[in-house]
Scaffold this active site. Structure first.
Site, PDB file in Angstrom:
ATOM      1  N   LEU A 168       0.833  -1.201   0.000  1.00 49.03           N
ATOM      2  CA  LEU A 168       0.000   0.000   0.000  1.00 49.03           C
ATOM      3  C   LEU A 168       0.870   1.254   0.000  1.00 49.03           C
ATOM      4  O   LEU A 168       0.586   2.227  -0.700  1.00 49.03           O
ATOM      5  CB  LEU A 168      -0.893   0.020   1.245  1.00 49.03           C
ATOM      6  N   GLU A 194       9.277  -2.970  -4.633  1.00 46.02           N
ATOM      7  CA  GLU A 194       9.024  -3.349  -3.250  1.00 46.02           C
ATOM      8  C   GLU A 194       9.678  -4.703  -2.988  1.00 46.02           C
ATOM      9  O   GLU A 194       9.490  -5.638  -3.765  1.00 46.02           O
ATOM     10  CB  GLU A 194       7.491  -3.446  -3.065  1.00 46.02           C
ATOM     11  N   LYS A 241      13.547   1.422  19.408  1.00 43.09           N
ATOM     12  CA  LYS A 241      14.698   0.497  19.327  1.00 43.09           C
ATOM     13  C   LYS A 241      14.583  -0.518  18.184  1.00 43.09           C
ATOM     14  O   LYS A 241      15.560  -0.717  17.445  1.00 43.09           O
ATOM     15  CB  LYS A 241      14.885  -0.213  20.673  1.00 43.09           C
ATOM     16  N   GLY A 255     -13.491 -19.402  -7.559  1.00 41.54           N
ATOM     17  CA  GLY A 255     -12.966 -20.405  -6.651  1.00 41.54           C
ATOM     18  C   GLY A 255     -12.658 -21.710  -7.346  1.00 41.54           C
ATOM     19  O   GLY A 255     -12.998 -21.903  -8.515  1.00 41.54           O
ATOM     20  N   CYS A 299     -16.731 -15.511 -12.308  1.00 47.66           N
ATOM     21  CA  CYS A 299     -16.019 -16.716 -12.730  1.00 47.66           C
ATOM     22  C   CYS A 299     -16.740 -17.972 -12.235  1.00 47.66           C
ATOM     23  O   CYS A 299     -17.778 -18.332 -12.787  1.00 47.66           O
ATOM     24  CB  CYS A 299     -14.562 -16.654 -12.262  1.00 47.66           C
ATOM     25  N   HIS A 304     -12.784 -11.700 -14.460  1.00 51.17           N
ATOM     26  CA  HIS A 304     -12.618 -11.107 -13.125  1.00 51.17           C
ATOM     27  C   HIS A 304     -12.603  -9.586 -13.216  1.00 51.17           C
ATOM     28  O   HIS A 304     -11.524  -8.973 -13.273  1.00 51.17           O
ATOM     29  CB  HIS A 304     -11.323 -11.609 -12.488  1.00 51.17           C
ATOM     30  N   GLU A 342     -13.018  -7.529 -11.015  1.00 54.44           N
ATOM     31  CA  GLU A 342     -12.426  -6.912  -9.807  1.00 54.44           C
ATOM     32  C   GLU A 342     -10.969  -6.501 -10.010  1.00 54.44           C
ATOM     33  O   GLU A 342     -10.425  -5.745  -9.217  1.00 54.44           O
ATOM     34  CB  GLU A 342     -12.563  -7.843  -8.594  1.00 54.44           C
TER      35      GLU A 342
HETATM   36  N1  GLN Z   1     -12.653 -23.411 -10.983  1.00 55.86           N
HETATM   37  C1  GLN Z   1     -13.211 -22.752 -12.097  1.00 55.86           C
HETATM   38  C2  GLN Z   1     -12.383 -22.943 -13.362  1.00 55.86           C
HETATM   39  O1  GLN Z   1     -11.249 -23.342 -13.298  1.00 55.86           O
HETATM   40  C3  GLN Z   1     -13.408 -21.280 -11.818  1.00 55.86           C
HETATM   41  C4  GLN Z   1     -12.125 -20.536 -11.633  1.00 55.86           C
HETATM   42  C5  GLN Z   1     -12.317 -19.181 -10.971  1.00 55.86           C
HETATM   43  O2  GLN Z   1     -13.359 -18.899 -10.406  1.00 55.86           O
HETATM   44  N2  GLN Z   1     -11.311 -18.350 -11.005  1.00 55.86           N
HETATM   45  O3  GLN Z   1     -12.865 -22.723 -14.443  1.00 55.86           O
END
Ligand code: GLN
Length: 548
Positions: free
Chosen positions: A19, A140, A189, A355, A382, A508, A510
């Protein structure tokens, strides 16, 4: 000639070097300079792509498809600097490069050693970012001074400063000033010792940034200056921020850190751009007019960093709507046990993040169903898009046992599946569909409304895809495919017209949201959630017993 800033950390880890580096980058950009940022990570993994979120937090993806450290997310949120696959370098990557060269015979029979071969390779990694258009490279160094594995990096930057000339390099050391409650004192210190350690290696810091709970007294500033051999003006206080990490650049400007860096590097102000947009953003963040509660249904909700960019992007969506976004973190497994109603009731919007792996999958599918049936704004990222398709197949189309082949290889309805190109892949690292791809949006879709464009580019990190065999059937039952990858004909975005806001994205978003430039999908998701929350509020007040 490109100038260089190196940021090291002392005393403890997790001080926020990422940051701090990002905020410094922002200060330089405000005066028209072009920056580039990078992070060195002393661990042996070639990149963090194969690491468990419990160990490492989020894996951040660059446009050119590198799986990197989440600090690069801070760099991109605070700056418009150049960030690419050269922006994250690990010990593993450096050794891999050197060992490849050795096998090829590039060293002409010489003995290959940490100094100079590894340290040269590290210096080359710094140099890669110093392209002619970049004014300042900020590097960094991960870890804490004193760690064994960090030594080659520190040695390399010492040599780099020697080669480049001391006028072209600034060393910034971030340390901690612990406050001892029993003594009622801030202690200097550990900082003195940390600077000693750096000086043993041959690095003399120019600036000390001191993390502290309490304000730094003049006495302590002088003491640190004297014992650490840093001018008093260059002892900068970094107090815990009040509202948001986005306040950090202001804290630095107020102490003249920008002027100090300019002076030390002999930089000239190219164009005073000012920080008005940043101040407006902070104003919206500090004084929201509305508030909304968003449920994030995930697997790693106990971790602060596993969904870092998503939490930040939700905040950005809030900034765009002058709303405070309260996040209810919901364990997907809990949803399996306690039911969606109990855990998701009253939310303005529901988000299912990306995920991997089977844990919590059915809970996420329950959450999608709850959002779809209760007409709660839904944003699936995703895996969150893939599961929205599974849910639709099972509960709208009546395809019993529909699934992604990631979780059920024998499913009778593989609505999410591997593309043929992914079937032969054996290595886990760096082999997914990664980085930026074009996506074409459908006329009249929520997607097109949000982006205001026909063609967009978003970043990917996944192996599985929507199975095109099912496209027609889904469309006939009310799912719209609002974003398609033009050259590969892959489904990138889905929507359910008629639902207030139901959007799934294979990418993604984000990774491209900034506080001063919130991502359009997060902006519109929060807007829809605010409307839902208002509707819930009205319904509750109508249902409440009236007093006579
Ligand atoms: N597991 C899923 C895939 O491999 C989704 C990947 C994710 O959400 N980044 O397609």
């Amino acid at each position: 000639m490109t100038k260089h800033i190196f940021v090291t950390g002392g005393v403890v880890s997790s001080l926020g070097k990422g940051l701090t580096s990002a905020a410094i980058g922002m200060l330089l950009e405000c005066r028209g300079l072009k920056v580039s940022l990078q992070k060195f990570d002393p661990y042996i993994n070639v990149d963090p792509g194969t690491m468990n979120p419990f160990q490492h937090g989020e894996v951040y993806v660059t446009d050119d498809g590198a799986e990197t450290d989440l600090d690069l997310g801070h760099y991109e949120r605070f700056t418009n600097g150049v960030i690419n696959r050269n922006s994250n370098v690990t010990t593993g990557l450096v050794y891999q490069t050197v060992i490849r060269k050795e096998r090829r015979g590039d060293y002409n029979g010489g003995t290959v050693q940490v100094v100079p071969h590894i340290t040269d390779e590290i210096q080359r990694a710094v140099q890669k970012l110093a392209t002619p258009e970049v004014d300042v490279v900020i590097t960094e160094i991960g870890g804490t001074v004193g760690d064994i594995e960090g030594l080659p990096f520190l040695e390399a930057i010492r040599q780099f400063a020697l080669n480049r000339g001391r006028d072209n390099v600034v060393f910034i050391h971030l340390t901690l000033l612990p406050f001892l409650r029993a003594a009622g004192e801030v202690k200097t210190k550990p900082t003195q010792h940390s600077v000693q350690k750096l000086r043993e290696i041959g690095i003399v810091p120019d600036v000390l940034i001191c993390r502290t709970e309490k304000s730094l007294s003049e006495d302590n500033r002088k003491k640190i200056s004297l014992f650490c051999n840093v001018e008093p003006k260059a002892v900068i206080e970094e107090k815990d921020v009040e509202h948001s990490v986005y306040e950090l650049p202001l804290m630095f400007i107020n102490q003249g850190l920008d002027d100090l860096i300019y002076r030390k590097l002999g930089l000239v102000v190219k164009e005073e751009r000012g920080i008005d947009a940043w101040l407006d953003m902070l104003e919206s963040l500090r004084n929201p007019r509305f508030s909304v509660e968003i449920g994030v249904v995930g697997k790693y909700i106990t971790l602060k960093d596993a969904y870092k960019s998503i939490y930040e992007s939700l905040d950005h969506g809030g900034i765009a709507n002058r709303a405070r976004v309260n996040i209810r973190k919901i364990s997907a497994e809990e949803v399996e046990h306690s039911g969606a109603e109990k855990l998701l009731g009253g939310l303005g919007g529901i988000l299912v993040p990306g995920g991997f792996g089977e844990r919590g999958i059915e809970g996420k599918i329950h959450a999608v169903r709850f959002a779809r049936e209760r007409r709660i704004p839904y944003f699936g990222l995703c895996l969150g898009m893939q599961l929205a398709c599974v849910e639709f197949a099972r509960n709208v189309l009546g395809f019993k046992g529909a699934h992604s082949t990631e979780f059920d290889r024998e499913t009778p309805h593989p609505v999410i599946t591997l593309l043929s190109g992914q079937k032969a892949v054996e290595d886990l690292g760096g082999t997914m569909r990664l980085g930026g791809y074009q996506c074409r949006l459908a006329e009249g879709s929520l997607a097109m409304k949000a982006y205001g464009a026909r063609e967009i580019r978003e970043r990917h990190r996944h192996r599985y895809e929507f199975n095109n065999r099912y496209r027609e059937g889904f469309a006939a039952s009310g799912m719209a495919f609002s974003g398609i990858c033009p050259d590969k004909d892959l489904v990138e975005m889905i929507e359910i017209p008629g639902h207030p806001w139901f959007v799934g994205v294979q990418f993604h978003p984000e990774f491209q949201s900034k506080p001063v430039n919130p991502h359009p999908l997060f902006r519109d998701f929060i807007r829809a959630a605010l409307e839902k929350q208002a509707e819930l509020g009205r319904a509750a007040s109508e249902a409440a017993p009236q007093c006579a």
